[in-house]
Design an enzyme around this catalytic site. Structure first.
Site, PDB file in Angstrom:
ATOM      1  N   LEU A  24       0.834  -1.204   0.000  1.00 43.99           N
ATOM      2  CA  LEU A  24       0.000   0.000   0.000  1.00 43.99           C
ATOM      3  C   LEU A  24       0.872   1.258   0.000  1.00 43.99           C
ATOM      4  O   LEU A  24       1.954   1.262   0.574  1.00 43.99           O
ATOM      5  CB  LEU A  24      -0.883   0.013   1.255  1.00 43.99           C
ATOM      6  CG  LEU A  24      -1.887  -1.126   1.394  1.00 43.99           C
ATOM      7  CD1 LEU A  24      -2.526  -1.090   2.774  1.00 43.99           C
ATOM      8  CD2 LEU A  24      -2.950  -1.037   0.314  1.00 43.99           C
ATOM      9  N   ASP A  66       2.494  -5.933   2.822  1.00 43.86           N
ATOM     10  CA  ASP A  66       2.923  -4.984   3.853  1.00 43.86           C
ATOM     11  C   ASP A  66       3.381  -5.676   5.142  1.00 43.86           C
ATOM     12  O   ASP A  66       3.587  -5.015   6.164  1.00 43.86           O
ATOM     13  CB  ASP A  66       1.776  -4.016   4.168  1.00 43.86           C
ATOM     14  CG  ASP A  66       1.455  -3.121   2.976  1.00 43.86           C
ATOM     15  OD1 ASP A  66       2.267  -2.212   2.698  1.00 43.86           O
ATOM     16  OD2 ASP A  66       0.429  -3.345   2.311  1.00 43.86           O
ATOM     17  N   GLU A  71       4.991  -3.448  13.154  1.00 42.72           N
ATOM     18  CA  GLU A  71       4.546  -2.634  14.288  1.00 42.72           C
ATOM     19  C   GLU A  71       3.038  -2.398  14.291  1.00 42.72           C
ATOM     20  O   GLU A  71       2.423  -2.271  15.352  1.00 42.72           O
ATOM     21  CB  GLU A  71       5.269  -1.280  14.270  1.00 42.72           C
ATOM     22  CG  GLU A  71       4.868  -0.396  15.437  1.00 42.72           C
ATOM     23  CD  GLU A  71       5.522   0.971  15.395  1.00 42.72           C
ATOM     24  OE1 GLU A  71       6.193   1.314  16.374  1.00 42.72           O
ATOM     25  OE2 GLU A  71       5.343   1.699  14.397  1.00 42.72           O
ATOM     26  N   ASP A  72       2.429  -2.353  13.114  1.00 48.46           N
ATOM     27  CA  ASP A  72       0.996  -2.053  13.045  1.00 48.46           C
ATOM     28  C   ASP A  72       0.126  -3.176  13.589  1.00 48.46           C
ATOM     29  O   ASP A  72      -1.055  -2.967  13.868  1.00 48.46           O
ATOM     30  CB  ASP A  72       0.586  -1.746  11.600  1.00 48.46           C
ATOM     31  CG  ASP A  72       1.146  -0.405  11.140  1.00 48.46           C
ATOM     32  OD1 ASP A  72       1.159   0.539  11.948  1.00 48.46           O
ATOM     33  OD2 ASP A  72       1.574  -0.315   9.973  1.00 48.46           O
ATOM     34  N   ARG A  91      -4.666  -5.768   5.297  1.00 49.43           N
ATOM     35  CA  ARG A  91      -3.668  -6.085   6.331  1.00 49.43           C
ATOM     36  C   ARG A  91      -4.238  -6.859   7.513  1.00 49.43           C
ATOM     37  O   ARG A  91      -3.495  -7.234   8.424  1.00 49.43           O
ATOM     38  CB  ARG A  91      -3.004  -4.791   6.816  1.00 49.43           C
ATOM     39  CG  ARG A  91      -2.306  -4.013   5.702  1.00 49.43           C
ATOM     40  CD  ARG A  91      -1.343  -2.991   6.233  1.00 49.43           C
ATOM     41  NE  ARG A  91      -0.276  -3.623   6.983  1.00 49.43           N
ATOM     42  CZ  ARG A  91       0.593  -2.952   7.739  1.00 49.43           C
ATOM     43  NH1 ARG A  91       0.502  -1.636   7.839  1.00 49.43           N
ATOM     44  NH2 ARG A  91       1.538  -3.589   8.397  1.00 49.43           N
ATOM     45  N   HIS A 168       0.261   7.939   9.746  1.00 51.69           N
ATOM     46  CA  HIS A 168       0.218   7.503  11.144  1.00 51.69           C
ATOM     47  C   HIS A 168       0.759   8.605  12.057  1.00 51.69           C
ATOM     48  O   HIS A 168       1.609   9.399  11.642  1.00 51.69           O
ATOM     49  CB  HIS A 168       1.087   6.256  11.344  1.00 51.69           C
ATOM     50  CG  HIS A 168       0.470   4.983  10.873  1.00 51.69           C
ATOM     51  ND1 HIS A 168       1.158   4.063  10.100  1.00 51.69           N
ATOM     52  CD2 HIS A 168      -0.759   4.447  11.065  1.00 51.69           C
ATOM     53  CE1 HIS A 168       0.372   3.026   9.847  1.00 51.69           C
ATOM     54  NE2 HIS A 168      -0.798   3.236  10.416  1.00 51.69           N
ATOM     55  N   CYS A 255       8.149   1.183  12.066  1.00 54.19           N
ATOM     56  CA  CYS A 255       7.238   0.205  11.466  1.00 54.19           C
ATOM     57  C   CYS A 255       7.827  -1.196  11.387  1.00 54.19           C
ATOM     58  O   CYS A 255       7.101  -2.202  11.331  1.00 54.19           O
ATOM     59  CB  CYS A 255       6.878   0.614  10.032  1.00 54.19           C
ATOM     60  SG  CYS A 255       6.490   2.346   9.805  1.00 54.19           S
TER      61      CYS A 255
END
Length: 260
Positions: A24, A66, A71-72, A91, A168, A255
């Site tokens: 993305l 991704d 981290e997300d 995701r 973010h 990230c």
């Protein structure tokens, strides 16, 4: 006393998959070069290990372009880990892939069940509070559900707002030590860091804001000399890591790892 906000003994990373070219991005500024990204990722992992930390290196996920941006998928706190609920539908499956790894290192693993969404890139943990930025990927319901979990563990949460057009919250800020935040001027102008010592990124170097303090080192993206000099003069030991390929996917230093 160890400082749990930037002193870590472990980190989880995931190798970039060949499918990363389909990741993305907010705008198309070029297709990531896998070979360069693998080299940069290896430098990143080696730098974390240099501090004496154990790095759990997970295999690439071809189904999730991704997936390198681990981290997300979770928030790691001393008391336990919380699996996130990404705002990007493509995701969502990354969270299940991360759950297995987290259950091997944490006794208490909880999950944001929804209907809200929240991503780790919007969460900054400081010594005194957990700041959560509302963004295109993190909504009010996601923040509220996170609050209900971390309250059990004695943490306080403060909701803040990510500037328009910024993916973010941590795209524009990072923690340098217990009292010090590196921030873009546009984010600091919102007043969200009142009471902290703030170091601003240099004009035109806003992309340097996404760094990580990991034990004695500050990992920052290469190519932002004035911000690097400012951090050096402030007494931080800076390691610059090429981030040209991750930047094409709106990714940065924070990230690429879960730190605990």
């Amino acid at each position: 006393m160890t400082n749990t906000t930037f002193e870590f003994s472990r980190a989880i990373t995931r190798r970039p998959a060949a499918s990363i070219v389909d990741g993305l991005r907010a705008e198309h500024i070029g297709t990531p070069d896998l070979a360069q990204m693998l080299a940069d990722h290896a430098h990143y992992v080696a730098t974390l290990k240099r501090t004496g930390a154990e790095v759990i290196e997970l295999p690439p996920l071809d189904d999730y372009p991704d997936g390198v941006f681990v981290e997300d998928t979770a928030l790691c706190l001393p008391q336990g880990a919380i699996l996130m609920r990404p705002g990007a539908p493509s995701r969502m499956g990354e969270v299940d892939e991360m759950e297995t790894a987290l259950r091997q290192v944490y006794g208490d693993v909880r999950r944001i069940e929804g209907p809200g969404h929240i991503e780790g890139g919007d969460i900054l943990v400081t010594d005194r509070e957990i700041l959560v930025g509302r963004s295109a990927r993190t909504d009010a319901a996601g923040v509220a559900e996170l609050l209900s979990i971390i309250s059990d563990w004695g943490h306080s949460l403060r909701e803040v707002f990510t500037p328009p057009g910024v993916l973010h919250f941590k795209t524009d800020c990072s923690l340098l030590d217990g009292e010090t935040i590196l921030s873009t001027k546009r984010l600091e102008a919102s007043g969200c860091f009142e009471g902290y010592r703030v170091i601003n990124t240099a004009e035109g170097e806003e992309a340097a804001a996404n760094t990580i303090r990991f034990n004695e080192l500050v990992l920052m993206p290469a190519g932002f000399p004035r911000t690097a000099e400012t951090l050096d003069k402030a007494g931080f030991e800076v390691v610059e890591i090429n981030n040209s390929e991750c930047a094409k996917l709106d990714g940065g230093m924070s990230c690429l790892s879960l730190r605990f």
